[in-house]
Design an enzyme around this catalytic site. Sequence first.
Site, PDB file in Angstrom:
ATOM      1  N   LYS A   1      -2.540   3.361   3.288  1.00  0.00           N
ATOM      2  CA  LYS A   1      -1.662   3.538   4.333  1.00  0.00           C
ATOM      3  C   LYS A   1      -0.887   4.930   4.586  1.00  0.00           C
ATOM      4  O   LYS A   1      -0.105   5.060   5.475  1.00  0.00           O
ATOM      5  CB  LYS A   1      -0.555   2.459   4.806  1.00  0.00           C
ATOM      6  CG  LYS A   1      -1.221   1.058   4.895  1.00  0.00           C
ATOM      7  CD  LYS A   1      -0.323   0.027   5.154  1.00  0.00           C
ATOM      8  CE  LYS A   1      -0.791  -1.385   5.071  1.00  0.00           C
ATOM      9  NZ  LYS A   1      -2.042  -1.580   5.995  1.00  0.00           N
ATOM     10  N   CYS A   2      -1.759   5.840   3.946  1.00  0.00           N
ATOM     11  CA  CYS A   2      -1.047   7.228   4.076  1.00  0.00           C
ATOM     12  C   CYS A   2      -2.158   8.054   5.135  1.00  0.00           C
ATOM     13  O   CYS A   2      -2.976   7.540   5.571  1.00  0.00           O
ATOM     14  CB  CYS A   2      -1.383   7.686   2.651  1.00  0.00           C
ATOM     15  SG  CYS A   2      -0.927   9.618   2.523  1.00  0.00           S
ATOM     16  N   GLY A   3      -1.296   8.883   5.600  1.00  0.00           N
ATOM     17  CA  GLY A   3      -2.021   9.988   6.876  1.00  0.00           C
ATOM     18  C   GLY A   3      -3.216  10.654   6.190  1.00  0.00           C
ATOM     19  O   GLY A   3      -3.754  11.145   6.821  1.00  0.00           O
ATOM     20  N   MET A   4      -3.352  10.639   4.715  1.00  0.00           N
ATOM     21  CA  MET A   4      -4.308  11.216   4.315  1.00  0.00           C
ATOM     22  C   MET A   4      -5.408  10.443   3.792  1.00  0.00           C
ATOM     23  O   MET A   4      -6.368  10.848   3.197  1.00  0.00           O
ATOM     24  CB  MET A   4      -3.888  12.408   3.214  1.00  0.00           C
ATOM     25  CG  MET A   4      -2.703  13.370   3.439  1.00  0.00           C
ATOM     26  SD  MET A   4      -2.106  14.359   2.193  1.00  0.00           S
ATOM     27  CE  MET A   4      -0.993  13.233   1.296  1.00  0.00           C
ATOM     28  N   THR A   5      -5.375   9.333   3.855  1.00  0.00           N
ATOM     29  CA  THR A   5      -6.329   8.206   3.463  1.00  0.00           C
ATOM     30  C   THR A   5      -7.551   8.345   3.913  1.00  0.00           C
ATOM     31  O   THR A   5      -8.763   8.514   3.072  1.00  0.00           O
ATOM     32  CB  THR A   5      -5.772   6.650   3.952  1.00  0.00           C
ATOM     33  OG1 THR A   5      -4.425   6.462   3.311  1.00  0.00           O
ATOM     34  CG2 THR A   5      -6.932   5.661   3.525  1.00  0.00           C
TER      35      THR A   5
END
Length: 138
Positions: A27-31
Amino acid sequence: MQDAKGNDVSLSFYKGKVVLIVNVASKCGMTNSNYTELNDLYRKYKDQGLEVLAFPCNQFGDEEPGNNEEIADFVCTRFKSEFPIFDKTGKWGIFGDDIQWNFGKFLVNKHGQVVDRYYPTTSPLSIEYDIKKLLGTS
């Protein structure tokens, strides 16, 4: 170590291979960008000796809240990842306390030595040259 299914995995299995170790989160912006590029690298170089080892971790912003089964399902279903997903690590787990955020990357040579470390914001594709050099294909 244990994989996401609870199977014991000896890291000696990866001896003689170039390994990219990544702490991952769903759930990371970089996923999206990281998983997409990690898949690209793995598919391109796995037959030449590259292994990508993903270690889910929830210590940064609670961005990996799922259990191992949920994480593996997410990674394999959404991203069609084929590289190994390991047991979810807790705070101060395998990575210690000096990791800045999700998607820190460690490049390990064929002798098991960490030769480079990349920030979470480093695109996996931007380290392709380093991987090729260690594989002997550059």
